[in-house]
Design an enzyme around this catalytic site. Structure first.
Site, PDB file in Angstrom:
ATOM      1  N   SER A 288       0.903  -1.112  -0.191  1.00 39.61           N
ATOM      2  CA  SER A 288       0.017   0.243   0.354  1.00 39.61           C
ATOM      3  C   SER A 288       0.661   1.062  -0.086  1.00 39.61           C
ATOM      4  O   SER A 288       1.879   1.501   0.549  1.00 39.61           O
ATOM      5  CB  SER A 288      -0.744   0.163   1.265  1.00 39.61           C
ATOM      6  OG  SER A 288      -1.836   1.177   1.120  1.00 39.61           O
TER       7      SER A 288
ATOM      8  N   SER B 257      -0.583   4.309   0.466  1.00 42.92           N
ATOM      9  CA  SER B 257      -1.358   5.195   1.702  1.00 42.92           C
ATOM     10  C   SER B 257      -0.348   5.192   2.652  1.00 42.92           C
ATOM     11  O   SER B 257      -0.303   6.646   3.323  1.00 42.92           O
ATOM     12  CB  SER B 257      -2.532   4.466   1.984  1.00 42.92           C
ATOM     13  OG  SER B 257      -3.424   4.213   0.837  1.00 42.92           O
TER      14      SER B 257
ATOM     15  N   LYS C  74     -13.074  -4.526   1.212  1.00 43.63           N
ATOM     16  CA  LYS C  74     -14.037  -3.476   1.299  1.00 43.63           C
ATOM     17  C   LYS C  74     -15.662  -3.430   1.229  1.00 43.63           C
ATOM     18  O   LYS C  74     -16.234  -2.500   1.494  1.00 43.63           O
ATOM     19  CB  LYS C  74     -13.424  -3.001  -0.257  1.00 43.63           C
ATOM     20  CG  LYS C  74     -12.318  -2.531   0.542  1.00 43.63           C
ATOM     21  CD  LYS C  74     -12.223  -1.805  -1.650  1.00 43.63           C
ATOM     22  CE  LYS C  74     -10.354  -1.082  -1.731  1.00 43.63           C
ATOM     23  NZ  LYS C  74     -10.777  -0.047  -3.234  1.00 43.63           N
TER      24      LYS C  74
ATOM     25  N   ASP D 240     -13.624   6.268  -3.826  1.00 45.55           N
ATOM     26  CA  ASP D 240     -12.521   6.289  -5.121  1.00 45.55           C
ATOM     27  C   ASP D 240     -13.571   6.743  -6.622  1.00 45.55           C
ATOM     28  O   ASP D 240     -12.902   7.472  -7.231  1.00 45.55           O
ATOM     29  CB  ASP D 240     -13.084   4.281  -5.732  1.00 45.55           C
ATOM     30  CG  ASP D 240     -11.613   3.786  -4.722  1.00 45.55           C
ATOM     31  OD1 ASP D 240     -10.821   4.097  -4.691  1.00 45.55           O
ATOM     32  OD2 ASP D 240     -12.400   2.809  -4.957  1.00 45.55           O
TER      33      ASP D 240
ATOM     34  N   ARG E  40     -18.653 -10.944 -20.261  1.00 46.70           N
ATOM     35  CA  ARG E  40     -19.817 -10.082 -20.720  1.00 46.70           C
ATOM     36  C   ARG E  40     -20.749  -9.885 -19.714  1.00 46.70           C
ATOM     37  O   ARG E  40     -20.708  -8.710 -19.094  1.00 46.70           O
ATOM     38  CB  ARG E  40     -19.760 -10.494 -22.108  1.00 46.70           C
ATOM     39  CG  ARG E  40     -21.129  -9.373 -22.469  1.00 46.70           C
ATOM     40  CD  ARG E  40     -21.566  -9.847 -23.482  1.00 46.70           C
ATOM     41  NE  ARG E  40     -22.594  -9.516 -23.737  1.00 46.70           N
ATOM     42  CZ  ARG E  40     -23.694  -7.898 -24.878  1.00 46.70           C
ATOM     43  NH1 ARG E  40     -22.199  -7.952 -25.292  1.00 46.70           N
ATOM     44  NH2 ARG E  40     -24.759  -7.176 -24.976  1.00 46.70           N
TER      45      ARG E  40
HETATM   46  P1  NAP Z   1     -10.644  -6.062 -10.258  1.00 52.02           P
HETATM   47  O1  NAP Z   1     -12.134  -6.209  -9.163  1.00 52.02           O
HETATM   48  O2  NAP Z   1      -9.908  -7.953  -9.768  1.00 52.02           O
HETATM   49  O3  NAP Z   1     -11.450  -6.418 -11.408  1.00 52.02           O
HETATM   50  C1  NAP Z   1     -10.426  -6.580 -12.597  1.00 52.02           C
HETATM   51  C2  NAP Z   1     -10.790  -6.801 -14.276  1.00 52.02           C
HETATM   52  O4  NAP Z   1      -9.980  -6.642 -14.570  1.00 52.02           O
HETATM   53  C3  NAP Z   1     -11.797  -6.545 -14.457  1.00 52.02           C
HETATM   54  O5  NAP Z   1     -12.580  -6.311 -15.063  1.00 52.02           O
HETATM   55  C4  NAP Z   1     -11.469  -8.096 -15.382  1.00 52.02           C
HETATM   56  O6  NAP Z   1     -11.813  -8.513 -16.163  1.00 52.02           O
HETATM   57  C5  NAP Z   1     -10.025  -6.903 -15.858  1.00 52.02           C
HETATM   58  N1  NAP Z   1      -9.167  -7.900 -16.505  1.00 52.02           N
HETATM   59  C6  NAP Z   1      -7.847  -8.766 -15.932  1.00 52.02           C
HETATM   60  N2  NAP Z   1      -7.498  -9.096 -16.392  1.00 52.02           N
HETATM   61  C7  NAP Z   1      -8.039 -10.026 -17.403  1.00 52.02           C
HETATM   62  C8  NAP Z   1      -7.124  -9.832 -19.072  1.00 52.02           C
HETATM   63  N3  NAP Z   1      -5.998 -10.744 -18.928  1.00 52.02           N
HETATM   64  N4  NAP Z   1      -8.135  -9.274 -20.123  1.00 52.02           N
HETATM   65  C9  NAP Z   1      -8.941  -8.498 -19.843  1.00 52.02           C
HETATM   66  N5  NAP Z   1      -9.640  -7.796 -18.867  1.00 52.02           N
HETATM   67  C10 NAP Z   1      -8.380  -8.587 -17.325  1.00 52.02           C
HETATM   68  O7  NAP Z   1      -9.785  -5.098  -9.555  1.00 52.02           O
HETATM   69  P2  NAP Z   1      -9.694  -3.420  -9.566  1.00 52.02           P
HETATM   70  O8  NAP Z   1     -10.455  -3.452  -7.742  1.00 52.02           O
HETATM   71  O9  NAP Z   1     -11.319  -3.507  -9.787  1.00 52.02           O
HETATM   72  O10 NAP Z   1      -8.892  -2.390 -10.075  1.00 52.02           O
HETATM   73  C11 NAP Z   1      -8.207  -3.235 -11.473  1.00 52.02           C
HETATM   74  C12 NAP Z   1      -7.429  -2.050 -11.526  1.00 52.02           C
HETATM   75  O11 NAP Z   1      -7.442  -0.633 -11.264  1.00 52.02           O
HETATM   76  C13 NAP Z   1      -5.952  -2.311 -11.015  1.00 52.02           C
HETATM   77  O12 NAP Z   1      -5.094  -2.049 -11.884  1.00 52.02           O
HETATM   78  C14 NAP Z   1      -5.523  -1.871  -9.472  1.00 52.02           C
HETATM   79  O13 NAP Z   1      -4.679  -1.348  -9.065  1.00 52.02           O
HETATM   80  C15 NAP Z   1      -6.495   0.144 -10.496  1.00 52.02           C
HETATM   81  N6  NAP Z   1      -7.056   0.521  -9.173  1.00 52.02           N
HETATM   82  C16 NAP Z   1      -6.412   1.454  -9.465  1.00 52.02           C
HETATM   83  C17 NAP Z   1      -7.168   2.628  -8.442  1.00 52.02           C
HETATM   84  C18 NAP Z   1      -6.069   4.166  -8.963  1.00 52.02           C
HETATM   85  O14 NAP Z   1      -6.758   4.840  -7.846  1.00 52.02           O
HETATM   86  N7  NAP Z   1      -5.893   4.349  -9.706  1.00 52.02           N
HETATM   87  C19 NAP Z   1      -7.989   2.717  -7.607  1.00 52.02           C
HETATM   88  C20 NAP Z   1      -8.748   1.074  -7.629  1.00 52.02           C
HETATM   89  C21 NAP Z   1      -8.132   0.463  -8.133  1.00 52.02           C
HETATM   90  P3  NAP Z   1     -12.952  -9.769 -15.905  1.00 52.02           P
HETATM   91  O15 NAP Z   1     -14.238  -9.346 -15.050  1.00 52.02           O
HETATM   92  O16 NAP Z   1     -13.605 -10.665 -17.140  1.00 52.02           O
HETATM   93  O17 NAP Z   1     -12.114 -11.146 -14.713  1.00 52.02           O
END
Ligand code: NAP
Length: 282
Positions: A23, A25, A74, A111, A164
């Site tokens: 983290s 943070s 969360k 977020d 999907r």
């Molecule tokens: P999550 O709930 O695990 O969701 C992951 C997403 O990525 C899903 O839509 C998943 O699709 C897709 N995905 C993973 N591997 C894939 C692949 N090989 N091909 C196509 N799609 C793929 O994770 P999350 O919490 O939403 O976080 C997602 C990203 O956002 C992470 O990299 C995280 O670090 C980043 N993030 C950044 C912030 C920020 O403040 N900048 C905040 C939150 C998150 P499926 O549904 O098909 O598995």
């Protein structure tokens, strides 16, 4: 008579997750504490699921004002909080809690707020209402982005996800403005999209790249990526080559921390270059 002066105890906050070592943070909040000369600490706390409820309940007794909640807690935090904000209920997850004087726990999700503030700060011309948005991904982060874009008045939101069904669940919850697009047709959905957001983990260090062509995006489109390691992902690079406005994902992380810091430490902190450097430089 004692010459030991009773000092005010430090203000305490932190972040609870499992694991927690990754983290950023603590870097952010401790930077702010130092910068504003506040007598306080922000501490990373590792709590496995089995200890989560007891651990959270013990924190106010230890003097904590509140904490951030991260993976994997969360969603469980939503059930444990006594009151949750509308935006946390809509997103279906809590990332910021405050311990109230009456013993209750207030849960929020910042977020979506962080996402919008990042866009405002780094693409001042951007307006969610200027045209359709394309959101790639339908995980936890996508829920916050979809909910925030709708609150900002986006009129049409195209949603593409590898699975999907997961995108369809979001569309069912968020209403008719959200239209599901097939993952393998996502490049077509770029056409006319004024806001394009990667919320998948593709493009992150150690992950495959996000291979969506931005060739048909409007010249005035803004492209942002939630992935911030690397800071400029190959997806953002491809947008920059086309002359599109790009916004990296670090600012979202920084801005989402603002409401919690203000509640716990009674000072509204600023997101600036000094903070970016402190968080990047580890
Ligand atoms: P999550 O709930 O695990 O969701 C992951 C997403 O990525 C899903 O839509 C998943 O699709 C897709 N995905 C993973 N591997 C894939 C692949 N090989 N091909 C196509 N799609 C793929 O994770 P999350 O919490 O939403 O976080 C997602 C990203 O956002 C992470 O990299 C995280 O670090 C980043 N993030 C950044 C912030 C920020 O403040 N900048 C905040 C939150 C998150 P499926 O549904 O098909 O598995």
């Amino acid at each position: 008579m004692s010459d030991v002066t009773e000092q005010k105890p430090p203000l305490l906050a932190g972040v609870v997750g499992h694991p927690i070592g990754h983290s950023r943070s603590p870097l952010m909040h401790n930077y702010w504490l130092k910068r504003y000369g506040i007598h306080g600490f922000y501490i990373p706390l590792s709590l496995p699921a089995a200890d989560f409820v007891a651990g959270i309940r013990s924190l106010p007794r230890l003097g904590f004002k509140g904490v951030n909640i991260t993976i994997p807690h969360k969603v469980s935090m939503l059930g444990l909080a006594d009151n949750v904000t509308d935006r946390a209920a809509l997103i279906g997850a809590v990332n910021t809690i405050t311990f109230k004087d009456d013993g209750s726990i207030r849960g929020d999700n910042t977020d979506g707020y962080g996402f919008i503030q990042n866009m405002r700060q780094n693409a001042p011309e951007w307006d969610a209402r200027s045209g359709p948005a394309l959101v790639l991904g339908a995980g936890g982060a996508a829920r916050a982005v979809v909910s925030a874009l709708l609150s900002e008045g986006v009129t049409e939101l195209r949603l593409a996800n590898r699975t999907r069904q997961r995108a369809q669940l979001l569309a069912d919850q968020f209403g008719a403005k959200v239209q599901v697009v097939d993952w393998n047709r996502a490049s077509d959905a770029v056409d006319g999209a004024m806001t394009i957001v990667n919320t998948t983990s593709l493009g992150m260090q150690g992950q495959p790249d996000l291979l969506i062509s931005l060739d048909s995006a409007p010249k005035a489109a803004t492209v942002t990526d939630l992935v911030y390691a690397p800071l400029i992902t190959p997806f953002l690079e491809s947008a920059a080559v086309l002359g599109l406005t790009i916004v990296d994902g670090l600012g979202m992380l920084l801005h989402q921390g603002v409401p919690g810091f203000e509640l716990w430490f009674d000072h509204r902190p600023e997101v600036d270059d000094g903070l970016r450097m402190a968080v990047l430089d580890r």
